[in-house]
Scaffold this motif. Structure first.
Motif, PDB file in Angstrom:
ATOM      1  N   UNK A 264      -2.226   2.913  -6.417  1.00 39.96           N
ATOM      2  CA  UNK A 264      -1.687   2.154  -5.287  1.00 39.96           C
ATOM      3  C   UNK A 264      -0.266   2.620  -5.044  1.00 39.96           C
ATOM      4  N   UNK A 265       0.122   2.721  -3.786  1.00 37.66           N
ATOM      5  CA  UNK A 265       1.478   3.174  -3.485  1.00 37.66           C
ATOM      6  C   UNK A 265       2.493   2.115  -3.929  1.00 37.66           C
ATOM      7  N   UNK A 266       3.668   2.586  -4.275  1.00 36.34           N
ATOM      8  CA  UNK A 266       4.727   1.653  -4.667  1.00 36.34           C
ATOM      9  C   UNK A 266       5.148   0.778  -3.499  1.00 36.34           C
ATOM     10  N   UNK A 267       5.188   1.351  -2.308  1.00 33.01           N
ATOM     11  CA  UNK A 267       5.536   0.533  -1.148  1.00 33.01           C
ATOM     12  C   UNK A 267       4.483  -0.554  -0.923  1.00 33.01           C
ATOM     13  N   UNK A 268       3.223  -0.222  -1.163  1.00 37.98           N
ATOM     14  CA  UNK A 268       2.166  -1.230  -1.069  1.00 37.98           C
ATOM     15  C   UNK A 268       2.337  -2.320  -2.110  1.00 37.98           C
ATOM     16  N   UNK A 269       2.743  -1.935  -3.321  1.00 42.53           N
ATOM     17  CA  UNK A 269       3.021  -2.930  -4.370  1.00 42.53           C
ATOM     18  C   UNK A 269       4.143  -3.866  -3.935  1.00 42.53           C
ATOM     19  N   UNK A 270       5.178  -3.288  -3.340  1.00 39.86           N
ATOM     20  CA  UNK A 270       6.297  -4.105  -2.870  1.00 39.86           C
ATOM     21  C   UNK A 270       5.827  -5.072  -1.790  1.00 39.86           C
ATOM     22  N   UNK A 271       5.025  -4.583  -0.850  1.00 41.39           N
ATOM     23  CA  UNK A 271       4.505  -5.462   0.202  1.00 41.39           C
ATOM     24  C   UNK A 271       3.670  -6.586  -0.399  1.00 41.39           C
TER      25      UNK A 271
END
Length: 114
Positions: free
Chosen positions: A87-94
């Protein structure tokens, strides 16, 4: 001064706008998928009842996987390790932001007058 490119205010403002749009989309789509159409906290409530605990503890377990992935990324940066992430880190942040909003909903629900 460094020669590295900076993250400009315009870039930041664009990222904030994109993030808010993504958060709204995630909150609506994932919320409906996990909780149905009436109670946005239904999956937390349902799993808390099944486990004999609070919905806040269920929330804590769910959000921890995203926090763990973010913390692993930071540790990897310090150690120079690279790894494939599913999973992308930006997706994790979202996702983390959505979970924070869900926690805010739990707080508001608990603080309602009886």
């Amino acid at each position: 001064m460094t020669d590295k490119p900076i993250f400009t205010i315009a870039e930041y403002n664009e990222m904030v706008a994109e993030t808010f749009d993504e958060i709204k989309k995630l909150a609506e789509l994932k919320g409906a998928e996990y909780s149905g159409d009436v109670d946005r906290l239904a999956n937390f409530r349902r799993n808390a009842d099944a486990a004999g605990t609070t919905m806040e503890l269920i929330w804590r377990i769910y959000v921890a996987k995203h926090w763990d992935a973010i913390m692993q990324y930071e540790a990897d940066l310090r150690s120079g390790k690279t790894r494939v992430r599913l999973e992308s880190l930006e997706g994790r942040v979202d996702d983390f932001i959505v979970y924070m909003l869900l926690f805010k909903a739990m707080i508001r629900e608990r603080n309602r007058p009886a």
